[in-house]
Design a protein around this motif. Sequence first.
Motif: not given
Ligand code: ZN
Length: 358
Positions: A315, A139, A112, A116
Amino acid sequence: MTLILGIETSCDETGAAVVENGVRILSNIVASQIDLHAQYGGVFPEVASRAHIEAIAPVVEQSLRDAGVTLDDIEAIAVTRGPGLAGSLLVGVNFAKGLVLARGLPLVGVNHLEGHVYSLWLTERESPVQFPVVCLIVSGGHSEIVLISEHGQYRQLGTTIDDAAGEAFDKVARLLGLPYPGGPAIQRVAEGGDPTAYDFPRALRGEGYDFSFSGLKTAVLRAVQEPYSGKRPPKSESLTPDQLRPEVNVADVAASFQAAVVDILVEKTIQAATAHGATEIWMAGGVSANAALRATMRERSPLPVYYPPLKLCVDNAAMIASAGYFRYVQGFRDDLDMDVRPLWPLTTIAQGVEETVR
Ligand code: ZN
Ligand code: KG4
């Protein structure tokens, strides 16, 4: 032309996207659960996975429809494997495996955080990327400074030793009785406040590239809490009006808190980038949507600064499809027995070899 279908379910957004050659978005669908979680003041894991289960099929269908393609046009499926909430990750990973099994498509598991980073490949720019670059990933779950020397080659220069920057925004917002998610709420309220009204701590200043935000949250609590109320709020609750000092100006507190976070993020990122010969500074993740952070970084950085458009800061699956594309063209494939990795650190990839950064 290589089309990748990306799927993202690591936290509270169900996302699906179709991206061409890792850089051109054909569709990017996000079903947000913010309204479901607002009543809890944060993400409630069981509620999140249930909502992903309901949303995933229609979201994927819509992403194909909006892109004007069918599964026959898709070359590989990229899905977020971690880090994130286990129950949420499982929904996306299992859905992706179902498609892979049914259609005989290659599967690429994506980190993840790497997703980003790749939101920057979906961001318009005037000149080609010159490595190395330094990326600040901020985040709700992460605050990291990462040196990127090539596609898939990362070195973590700094990270938070306690709360993530977004988590600090969310917790302080809750203290001040502001809605969830806290980042946008604090930014809004801070616009009318004085950022110099309170001198909140800039933790670990001048001590390398790691961050610490938990002391800042406590400093805000001390500044606003009525001293003799005798009631400390339970961790997850906001202060009731009778627990707030009467003279507290919420806009000043929000502006001063935001300035403290922004100062330290900007200072350490610029120091890290200049010390490691970076050609550019990148910012990614939900907190990189913050207007004060963007303006301050641009103002103080001697290097060009890039960040994604707002929709790609939070996201989404387009960034997962993009990261997945670059893994895919490097020959990376995952099997149907791929598991979720809720605590997966950002890893440097080479063909079939993973190396944890730092
Ligand atoms: Zn994130
Ligand atoms: O990247 P993201 O959507 O999800 C995670 O991977 O965590 O980031 C969500 C975080 C939340 O903590 C939210 O409060 C924060 O990003 N955020 C902001 C802003 N917009 C979102 N923080 C500060 N200013 C904003 N404008």
